[in-house]
Design a protein around this motif. Structure first.
Motif, PDB file in Angstrom:
ATOM      1  N   ASP A  30      64.449 -20.979  10.652  1.00  0.00           N
ATOM      2  CA  ASP A  30      63.644 -21.457  11.912  1.00  0.00           C
ATOM      3  C   ASP A  30      62.708 -22.896  11.595  1.00  0.00           C
ATOM      4  O   ASP A  30      62.538 -23.718  12.377  1.00  0.00           O
ATOM      5  N   LEU A  31      61.964 -22.599  10.445  1.00  0.00           N
ATOM      6  CA  LEU A  31      61.170 -23.613   9.965  1.00  0.00           C
ATOM      7  C   LEU A  31      61.853 -25.014   9.696  1.00  0.00           C
ATOM      8  O   LEU A  31      61.581 -25.910  10.323  1.00  0.00           O
ATOM      9  N   SER A  32      63.046 -24.844   9.100  1.00  0.00           N
ATOM     10  CA  SER A  32      63.901 -25.981   8.875  1.00  0.00           C
ATOM     11  C   SER A  32      64.371 -26.738  10.324  1.00  0.00           C
ATOM     12  O   SER A  32      64.608 -27.790  10.486  1.00  0.00           O
ATOM     13  N   LEU A  33      64.722 -25.720  11.171  1.00  0.00           N
ATOM     14  CA  LEU A  33      65.305 -26.297  12.542  1.00  0.00           C
ATOM     15  C   LEU A  33      64.160 -27.102  13.256  1.00  0.00           C
ATOM     16  O   LEU A  33      64.364 -28.202  14.019  1.00  0.00           O
ATOM     17  N   ARG A  34      62.929 -26.443  13.436  1.00  0.00           N
ATOM     18  CA  ARG A  34      61.665 -27.153  13.797  1.00  0.00           C
ATOM     19  C   ARG A  34      61.349 -28.338  13.318  1.00  0.00           C
ATOM     20  O   ARG A  34      61.263 -29.566  13.872  1.00  0.00           O
ATOM     21  N   LEU A  35      61.631 -28.540  11.964  1.00  0.00           N
ATOM     22  CA  LEU A  35      61.293 -29.745  11.268  1.00  0.00           C
ATOM     23  C   LEU A  35      62.295 -30.796  11.506  1.00  0.00           C
ATOM     24  O   LEU A  35      61.861 -32.180  11.709  1.00  0.00           O
ATOM     25  N   THR A  36      63.525 -30.409  11.378  1.00  0.00           N
ATOM     26  CA  THR A  36      64.727 -31.438  11.749  1.00  0.00           C
ATOM     27  C   THR A  36      64.949 -31.872  13.024  1.00  0.00           C
ATOM     28  O   THR A  36      64.989 -33.030  13.432  1.00  0.00           O
ATOM     29  N   THR A  37      64.524 -31.047  14.041  1.00  0.00           N
ATOM     30  CA  THR A  37      64.129 -31.333  15.698  1.00  0.00           C
ATOM     31  C   THR A  37      63.194 -32.612  15.497  1.00  0.00           C
ATOM     32  O   THR A  37      63.407 -33.462  16.439  1.00  0.00           O
ATOM     33  N   ASN A  38      61.985 -32.309  15.063  1.00  0.00           N
ATOM     34  CA  ASN A  38      61.031 -33.097  15.160  1.00  0.00           C
ATOM     35  C   ASN A  38      61.393 -34.540  14.633  1.00  0.00           C
ATOM     36  O   ASN A  38      61.033 -35.637  15.138  1.00  0.00           O
ATOM     37  N   ARG A  39      62.085 -34.545  13.307  1.00  0.00           N
ATOM     38  CA  ARG A  39      62.661 -35.732  12.827  1.00  0.00           C
ATOM     39  C   ARG A  39      63.548 -36.526  13.571  1.00  0.00           C
ATOM     40  O   ARG A  39      63.574 -37.463  13.752  1.00  0.00           O
ATOM     41  N   PHE A  40      64.532 -35.656  14.307  1.00  0.00           N
ATOM     42  CA  PHE A  40      65.268 -36.445  15.098  1.00  0.00           C
ATOM     43  C   PHE A  40      64.675 -37.036  16.465  1.00  0.00           C
ATOM     44  O   PHE A  40      64.975 -38.017  16.736  1.00  0.00           O
ATOM     45  N   ASN A  41      63.735 -36.278  16.891  1.00  0.00           N
ATOM     46  CA  ASN A  41      63.099 -36.944  18.131  1.00  0.00           C
ATOM     47  C   ASN A  41      62.123 -38.237  17.651  1.00  0.00           C
ATOM     48  O   ASN A  41      61.892 -38.811  18.510  1.00  0.00           O
ATOM     49  N   ALA A  42      61.846 -38.059  16.305  1.00  0.00           N
ATOM     50  CA  ALA A  42      61.130 -39.531  15.699  1.00  0.00           C
ATOM     51  C   ALA A  42      62.229 -40.454  15.383  1.00  0.00           C
ATOM     52  O   ALA A  42      61.947 -41.367  14.959  1.00  0.00           O
ATOM     53  N   GLY A  43      63.545 -40.153  15.343  1.00  0.00           N
ATOM     54  CA  GLY A  43      64.222 -41.046  15.280  1.00  0.00           C
ATOM     55  C   GLY A  43      64.878 -41.223  13.605  1.00  0.00           C
ATOM     56  O   GLY A  43      65.568 -42.086  13.114  1.00  0.00           O
ATOM     57  N   ALA A  44      64.601 -40.215  12.964  1.00  0.00           N
ATOM     58  CA  ALA A  44      64.516 -40.452  11.516  1.00  0.00           C
ATOM     59  C   ALA A  44      65.764 -39.899  10.870  1.00  0.00           C
ATOM     60  O   ALA A  44      66.286 -40.223   9.704  1.00  0.00           O
ATOM     61  N   VAL A  45      66.404 -38.889  11.689  1.00  0.00           N
ATOM     62  CA  VAL A  45      67.647 -38.288  11.264  1.00  0.00           C
ATOM     63  C   VAL A  45      68.725 -38.329  12.424  1.00  0.00           C
ATOM     64  O   VAL A  45      68.371 -38.613  13.579  1.00  0.00           O
ATOM     65  N   SER A  46      70.004 -37.957  12.112  1.00  0.00           N
ATOM     66  CA  SER A  46      71.028 -38.176  13.262  1.00  0.00           C
ATOM     67  C   SER A  46      70.982 -36.560  13.820  1.00  0.00           C
ATOM     68  O   SER A  46      70.367 -35.673  13.270  1.00  0.00           O
ATOM     69  N   TYR A  47      71.624 -36.472  15.075  1.00  0.00           N
ATOM     70  CA  TYR A  47      71.678 -35.191  15.683  1.00  0.00           C
ATOM     71  C   TYR A  47      72.721 -34.248  14.755  1.00  0.00           C
ATOM     72  O   TYR A  47      72.616 -32.963  15.089  1.00  0.00           O
ATOM     73  N   LEU A  48      73.411 -34.933  14.107  1.00  0.00           N
ATOM     74  CA  LEU A  48      74.316 -33.960  13.185  1.00  0.00           C
ATOM     75  C   LEU A  48      73.376 -33.024  12.380  1.00  0.00           C
ATOM     76  O   LEU A  48      73.670 -31.968  12.065  1.00  0.00           O
ATOM     77  N   ASP A  49      72.101 -33.624  11.869  1.00  0.00           N
ATOM     78  CA  ASP A  49      71.221 -32.608  11.018  1.00  0.00           C
ATOM     79  C   ASP A  49      70.820 -31.449  11.949  1.00  0.00           C
ATOM     80  O   ASP A  49      70.533 -30.534  11.531  1.00  0.00           O
ATOM     81  N   VAL A  50      70.592 -31.989  13.141  1.00  0.00           N
ATOM     82  CA  VAL A  50      69.891 -30.861  14.006  1.00  0.00           C
ATOM     83  C   VAL A  50      70.970 -30.023  14.325  1.00  0.00           C
ATOM     84  O   VAL A  50      70.813 -28.526  14.502  1.00  0.00           O
ATOM     85  N   VAL A  51      72.397 -30.159  14.636  1.00  0.00           N
ATOM     86  CA  VAL A  51      73.331 -29.071  14.819  1.00  0.00           C
ATOM     87  C   VAL A  51      73.527 -28.306  13.636  1.00  0.00           C
ATOM     88  O   VAL A  51      73.714 -27.096  13.530  1.00  0.00           O
ATOM     89  N   THR A  52      73.544 -28.823  12.226  1.00  0.00           N
ATOM     90  CA  THR A  52      73.453 -27.932  11.117  1.00  0.00           C
ATOM     91  C   THR A  52      72.487 -27.059  10.966  1.00  0.00           C
ATOM     92  O   THR A  52      72.709 -26.082  10.894  1.00  0.00           O
ATOM     93  N   ALA A  53      71.247 -27.538  11.227  1.00  0.00           N
ATOM     94  CA  ALA A  53      70.086 -26.473  11.501  1.00  0.00           C
ATOM     95  C   ALA A  53      70.281 -25.399  12.319  1.00  0.00           C
ATOM     96  O   ALA A  53      69.912 -24.324  12.028  1.00  0.00           O
ATOM     97  N   GLN A  54      70.563 -25.797  13.612  1.00  0.00           N
ATOM     98  CA  GLN A  54      70.715 -24.936  14.527  1.00  0.00           C
ATOM     99  C   GLN A  54      71.681 -23.980  14.206  1.00  0.00           C
ATOM    100  O   GLN A  54      71.748 -22.658  14.508  1.00  0.00           O
ATOM    101  N   THR A  55      73.144 -24.152  13.474  1.00  0.00           N
ATOM    102  CA  THR A  55      74.016 -23.284  13.254  1.00  0.00           C
ATOM    103  C   THR A  55      73.583 -22.282  12.208  1.00  0.00           C
ATOM    104  O   THR A  55      73.661 -21.179  12.026  1.00  0.00           O
ATOM    105  N   ILE A  56      72.667 -22.967  11.206  1.00  0.00           N
ATOM    106  CA  ILE A  56      72.033 -22.121  10.148  1.00  0.00           C
ATOM    107  C   ILE A  56      71.241 -21.108  10.632  1.00  0.00           C
ATOM    108  O   ILE A  56      71.139 -19.771  10.465  1.00  0.00           O
ATOM    109  N   ALA A  57      70.369 -21.596  11.492  1.00  0.00           N
ATOM    110  CA  ALA A  57      69.290 -20.499  11.993  1.00  0.00           C
ATOM    111  C   ALA A  57      69.980 -19.616  12.908  1.00  0.00           C
ATOM    112  O   ALA A  57      69.492 -18.430  12.646  1.00  0.00           O
ATOM    113  N   LEU A  58      70.808 -19.746  13.788  1.00  0.00           N
ATOM    114  CA  LEU A  58      71.592 -18.949  14.536  1.00  0.00           C
ATOM    115  C   LEU A  58      72.258 -17.937  13.611  1.00  0.00           C
ATOM    116  O   LEU A  58      72.377 -16.668  14.038  1.00  0.00           O
ATOM    117  N   THR A  59      73.137 -18.434  12.363  1.00  0.00           N
ATOM    118  CA  THR A  59      73.650 -17.549  11.921  1.00  0.00           C
ATOM    119  C   THR A  59      72.585 -16.465  10.941  1.00  0.00           C
ATOM    120  O   THR A  59      73.182 -15.235  10.927  1.00  0.00           O
TER     121      THR A  59
END
Length: 509
Positions: free
Chosen positions: A413-442
């Motif tokens: 959950d923490l990783s997903l929140r941090l990755t989402t914030n970095r995506f919103n800041a334009g630091a990472v691609s949305y693929l990183d967000v999808v990966t973090a979402q998949t891990i959190a849901l699993t």
């Protein structure tokens, strides 16, 4: 001293009756088969309990505190067809006891007839040759075989032991059906929790996809992010739909267990958390008194022992006492007068001198059957200890697993929140967000599944212990089960919450 035939017959009859009432038995002396019983369970240091074999077993499922489960379990005795069959088999076994016990008493028959017969006229030296004779008769016949060598007694003991085994079989069937229902019910509730998690996640992913589409139209992101979000959404919808299939099958299984057609039965969806109950267990030696299947196996050993007695009794002669009395006349008018009276009375002793080894073979077969019943009993004990140990170790391991998985879920959950914030800041691609979402849901689904496995292991442990005793203190459970209970908590839809954060976040810069 002269003794009349009637007096001799009376005294002989009295002697035979006395001998029958004091009949000896050829059944071997019975001793309960010895089994190797450990001093304690290896899975944990359980607190000793003191159940007695005569105490009634209570509704063990009430320890979970779920009214819906209690309502469903109450229908097992009423409508479950497997339980009904076990009840019918018990009634059949009890009727066989009455059938064998009837061998202690004489058999009496009565009859009346009117016949006409003609003897051939060509039969020489026959006073009735060529004559047609009517015959009117009515009478009673009685026969009794005193149980001198215990054949009837041993057969009755055999039937009684089998009836007791059937009683234990009925309890074993009830325990099995109620535990199957509890396992299916908790699996269904686990699916309800996962269904709620996936429903929330699908909604959050759909909201995120709409925002990304808007960002794509504004040129803030490229099309790959939208494609990745759409893939994630449809994949989660697939998982969500699969939950519906599994839930329907469990609902149908529960309907069958409570004796209702699957098409007319439904259980409303409900998300709720359960706590693994504290389950007190007896000492290993007391498991032999609690388990109905072990009791049934031991009674079948006793029945097989009695069958050896039956086989031995076949080597001794049989005494048959018979008597008949009635009225018979050629003409109807004097039929009911005293001169028409006839009677007979006498004993008959019959023994088999040679049968080609049939009785010896029967004795050997009965002995082999006894040895097989002993092996079945010992195997039942071994399986019982295995089942207890399996579920003890499962609960102990699942408690550690649940704690570890909870840490993994929190970290995801923490990783997903941090990755989402970095995506919103334009630091990472949305693929990183999808990966973090998949891990959190699993991880969240895995946590829910572990909680369901803990409940299932608790049910199976109760089944392995033969069910708790009514009035037993449930506060003296083992430390590892208490730890398992404290490690189980309500599910938190972390993946859905994190996705909602993305959906409500401003467009990336």
């Amino acid at each position: 001293m002269f003794m009349s035939p009637a007096s001799f017959t009376r005294k002989a009859l009295v002697a035979c009756v006395s001998a029958a009432l004091a009949a000896c038995s050829t059944m071997p002396a019975y001793e309960k088969p010895d089994v190797a019983v450990p001093a304690h369970y290896a899975g944990a240091g359980w607190a000793p309990a003191a159940p007695a074999d005569t105490q009634p077993r209570g509704p063990w499922w009430t320890v979970f505190g779920d009214p819906e489960l209690n309502r469903l379990e109450s229908r097992i005795d009423v409508s479950n067809q497997t339980v009904k069959k076990a009840v019918a088999q018990l009634q059949q076994a009890r009727s066989l006891v009455d059938y064998q016990r009837a061998g202690f008493f004489p058999s009496v028959t009565a009859g009346a007839s009117q016949t006409r017969f003609r003897t051939s006229q060509n039969v020489q030296g026959h006073s009735l040759a060529g004559k047609t004779i009517p015959d009117y008769s009515a009478g009673l016949n009685a026969s009794w075989e005193p149980d001198l060598f215990g054949r009837v007694k041993d057969a009755t003991v055999n039937a009684q032991a089998n009836a007791q085994a059937s009683e234990a079989d009925l309890e074993a069937v009830r325990l099995s059906m109620t535990s199957d229902l509890a396992v299916d019910y908790f699996d269904l509730r686990s699916l309800d929790t996962q269904k709620k998690l996936l429903d929330d996640t699908v909604k959050a992913y759909a909201d995120a996809l709409r925002i990304l589409n808007d960002q794509l139209k504004n040129g803030a992101i490229d099309a790959s992010a939208v494609a990745q979000a759409a893939t994630q959404l449809e994949s989660t919808r697939t998982q969500d739909t699969d939950i519906d299939v599994q839930r329907a099958q469990l609902q149908h299984a529960i309907a069958t267990l409570i004796g209702e057609p699957a098409s007319t039965f439904s259980i409303p969806s409900k998300v709720e958390s359960f706590t693994v109950p504290a389950i007190p267990a007896s000492l290993p030696s007391q498991l032999l008194e609690r388990r109905p299947d072990i009791a049934a196996a031991e009674r079948r050993v006793f029945a097989a022992n009695a069958q050896i007695g039956e086989a031995r009794a076949a080597f001794f002669p049989d005494l048959m006492l018979s008597a008949s009395v009635g009225l018979e006349s050629t003409f109807f008018a004097p039929w009911l007068s005293a001169p028409s009276l006839f009677w007979s009375l006498g004993p008959q002793l019959v023994g088999t001198l040679f049968d080609g080894g049939k009785r010896t073979a029967s004795l050997h077969g009965a002995t082999a059957q006894y040895d097989g019943a002993v092996a079945d009993y010992r195997q039942s004990v071994l399986v019982a200890f295995q089942q207890v140990e399996d579920n003890l170790s499962a609960l102990h391991s699942l408690a550690d697993e649940a704690a570890s998985q909870q840490r993994a879920t929190t970290a995801a959950d923490l990783s997903l929140r941090l990755t989402t914030n970095r995506f919103n800041a334009g630091a990472v691609s949305y693929l990183d967000v999808v990966t973090a979402q998949t891990i959190a849901l699993t991880n969240q689904r895995t946590a829910d599944q572990i909680a369901a496995r803990q409940l299932e292991s608790s049910v199976l442990l109760l089944k392995a212990l033969g069910g708790p005793w009514r009035g037993q203190d449930t506060g003296s459970a083992a430390q590892d089960v208490a730890a398992a209970a404290s490690a189980t908590g309500p599910a938190t839809p972390s993946a859905a919450q994190s996705s909602t954060t993305l959906a409500t976040a401003p467009a990336g810069t």
